[in-house]
Motif scaffolding. Structure first.
Motif, mmCIF file in Angstrom:
data_model
loop_
_atom_site.group_PDB
_atom_site.id
_atom_site.type_symbol
_atom_site.label_atom_id
_atom_site.label_comp_id
_atom_site.label_asym_id
_atom_site.label_seq_id
_atom_site.Cartn_x
_atom_site.Cartn_y
_atom_site.Cartn_z
ATOM 1 N N GLY A 136 0.789 -1.236 0.000
ATOM 2 C CA GLY A 136 0.000 0.000 0.000
ATOM 3 C C GLY A 136 0.815 1.275 0.000
ATOM 4 O O GLY A 136 0.256 2.369 -0.001
ATOM 5 N N GLU A 137 2.128 1.157 -0.036
ATOM 6 C CA GLU A 137 2.973 2.353 -0.090
ATOM 7 C C GLU A 137 3.085 2.872 -1.516
ATOM 8 O O GLU A 137 2.966 2.105 -2.473
ATOM 9 N N ILE A 138 3.369 4.175 -1.648
ATOM 10 C CA ILE A 138 3.815 4.738 -2.928
ATOM 11 C C ILE A 138 5.238 5.231 -2.697
ATOM 12 O O ILE A 138 5.460 6.094 -1.843
ATOM 13 N N ILE A 139 6.200 4.658 -3.397
ATOM 14 C CA ILE A 139 7.567 5.142 -3.255
ATOM 15 C C ILE A 139 8.086 5.628 -4.609
ATOM 16 O O ILE A 139 7.587 5.227 -5.669
ATOM 17 N N ALA A 140 9.076 6.518 -4.562
ATOM 18 C CA ALA A 140 9.671 7.044 -5.783
ATOM 19 C C ALA A 140 11.172 6.804 -5.772
ATOM 20 O O ALA A 140 11.831 6.980 -4.745
ATOM 21 N N ILE A 141 11.683 6.391 -6.937
ATOM 22 C CA ILE A 141 13.122 6.291 -7.169
ATOM 23 C C ILE A 141 13.491 7.551 -7.939
ATOM 24 O O ILE A 141 13.023 7.743 -9.067
ATOM 25 N N VAL A 142 14.286 8.413 -7.323
ATOM 26 C CA VAL A 142 14.596 9.701 -7.934
ATOM 27 C C VAL A 142 16.049 9.703 -8.372
ATOM 28 O O VAL A 142 16.927 9.251 -7.632
ATOM 29 N N GLY A 143 16.301 10.206 -9.582
ATOM 30 C CA GLY A 143 17.684 10.293 -10.041
ATOM 31 C C GLY A 143 17.756 10.948 -11.399
ATOM 32 O O GLY A 143 16.758 11.023 -12.120
ATOM 33 N N ALA A 144 18.953 11.419 -11.744
ATOM 34 C CA ALA A 144 19.176 12.098 -13.022
ATOM 35 C C ALA A 144 19.126 11.078 -14.159
ATOM 36 O O ALA A 144 19.082 9.861 -13.931
ATOM 37 N N ASN A 145 19.179 11.592 -15.372
ATOM 38 C CA ASN A 145 19.267 10.775 -16.561
ATOM 39 C C ASN A 145 20.475 9.830 -16.446
ATOM 40 O O ASN A 145 21.560 10.271 -16.104
ATOM 41 N N GLY A 146 20.278 8.555 -16.705
ATOM 42 C CA GLY A 146 21.388 7.609 -16.665
ATOM 43 C C GLY A 146 21.676 7.029 -15.286
ATOM 44 O O GLY A 146 22.605 6.224 -15.131
ATOM 45 N N ALA A 147 20.891 7.399 -14.285
ATOM 46 C CA ALA A 147 21.143 6.933 -12.915
ATOM 47 C C ALA A 147 20.865 5.444 -12.743
ATOM 48 O O ALA A 147 21.386 4.810 -11.825
ATOM 49 N N GLY A 148 20.010 4.902 -13.606
ATOM 50 C CA GLY A 148 19.678 3.479 -13.492
ATOM 51 C C GLY A 148 18.220 3.216 -13.139
ATOM 52 O O GLY A 148 17.854 2.085 -12.796
ATOM 53 N N LYS A 149 17.380 4.239 -13.263
ATOM 54 C CA LYS A 149 15.966 4.110 -12.862
ATOM 55 C C LYS A 149 15.235 3.075 -13.711
ATOM 56 O O LYS A 149 14.553 2.189 -13.180
ATOM 57 N N SER A 150 15.351 3.215 -15.041
ATOM 58 C CA SER A 150 14.658 2.247 -15.907
ATOM 59 C C SER A 150 15.237 0.849 -15.719
ATOM 60 O O SER A 150 14.494 -0.147 -15.720
ATOM 61 N N THR A 151 16.546 0.780 -15.533
ATOM 62 C CA THR A 151 17.188 -0.520 -15.314
ATOM 63 C C THR A 151 16.621 -1.192 -14.065
ATOM 64 O O THR A 151 16.399 -2.413 -14.048
#
Ligand SMILES: Nc1ncnc2c1ncn2[C@@H]1O[C@H](COP(=O)(O)OP(=O)(O)O)[C@@H](O)[C@H]1O
Ligand SMILES: [Mg+2]
Length: 234
Positions: free
Chosen positions: A29-44
């Motif tokens: 039930g949590e909403i969390i965010a992965i925050v980072g610049a372009n190329g940080a690895g978010k999509s990965t």
């Protein structure tokens, strides 16, 4: 008990390492965010949860390991994914794009379409429109709607606001909150837009060059220089 748990997760493209020992834990039930610049690895990171990259470490959903399952198997385990790029079929209608999402649906397709239409009435009005002729915000709605077609308990959304005007970002935030509150989904989003992430998520993880640099609640991180550094990149 964590709903989703990543333990020392590393991801590789050939010999290049894109994630380094990422550990995170998300409660039901949590909403969390992965925050980072372009190329940080978010999509990965999201691709890795979906079984789309080569990884070491552990990924568990309700204590069950997802490692080694196919992407379709991971969808069947209850994970829905709205990826950032190349995700809709541009010359298909809104309705057909939603139906593509139902290929592994456990529940009734028409029930799921009704859920999506209730969240996004515009998709019902535009059911026969080709998505190539829609606005960015409408396409994001189709993308989220398609991820909902498998009744996911965990929803992964890659950069939901990229390229969208502030007013449309608000609509997306409202819809994501409703997916949690009304559908009971646990939600992980990625964002370069730290301000949007802070209005939507309860907790943040700051990712830089594939490493978690900071984690905490929105209040804990609001004035943290590590968040600012990740936001602006180096
Ligand atoms: N398919 C791929 N093949 C090789 N390297 C990749 C691939 N996808 C991403 N990378 C690399 O992995 C790193 C993280 O990329 P990505 O996860 O796309 O970051 P983000 O989504 O935060 O912008 C970058 O250095 C990127 O160049
Ligand atoms: Mg990305």
């Amino acid at each position: 008990m964590a709903f989703l748990e990543l333990d020392q997760l590393s991801a590789f493209y050939g010999k290049a390492q894109a994630l380094h020992n990422v550990s995170l834990s998300v409660a039901s039930g949590e909403i969390i965010a992965i925050v980072g610049a372009n190329g940080a690895g978010k999509s990965t990171l999201l691709d890795s949860i979906m079984g789309l990259t080569r990884v070491t470490g552990q990924i568990r959903l309700e204590e069950k390991s997802l490692i080694g399952l196919s992407a379709a198997g991971i969808v069947r385990s209850g994970v829905g994914y709205a990826p950032e790029r190349f995700n809709l079929f541009p010359y298909m209608t809104v309705r057909d794009n939603l139906l593509v999402g139902a290929y592994t649906a456990r529940n009734n397709v028409s029930d799921n379409i009704a859920v999506v239409h209730k969240l996004f009435p515009r998709l019902q009005e535009r059911a026969n429109q080709e998505t190539s002729t829609q606005s960015g915000g409408e396409r994001q709605m189709v993308s989220l709607g398609r991820a909902l077609m498998t009744s996911p308990r965990l929803l992964l959304v890659d950069e939901p606001t990229i390229g969208l005007a502030p007013k449309v970002c608000n609509e997306i935030a409202v819809a994501l909150k409703r997916m949690r509150d009304e559908l009971g989904a646990t939600i992980v989003i990625t964002e370069q837009n730290a301000n949007f992430a802070m209005t939507l998520a309860e907790r943040l993880y700051v990712l830089e060059s594939g490493v978690v640099k900071a984690e905490g609640t929105v209040d804990e991180l609001r004035n943290d220089e590590r968040l600012t550094a990740a936001y602006f990149g180096h």
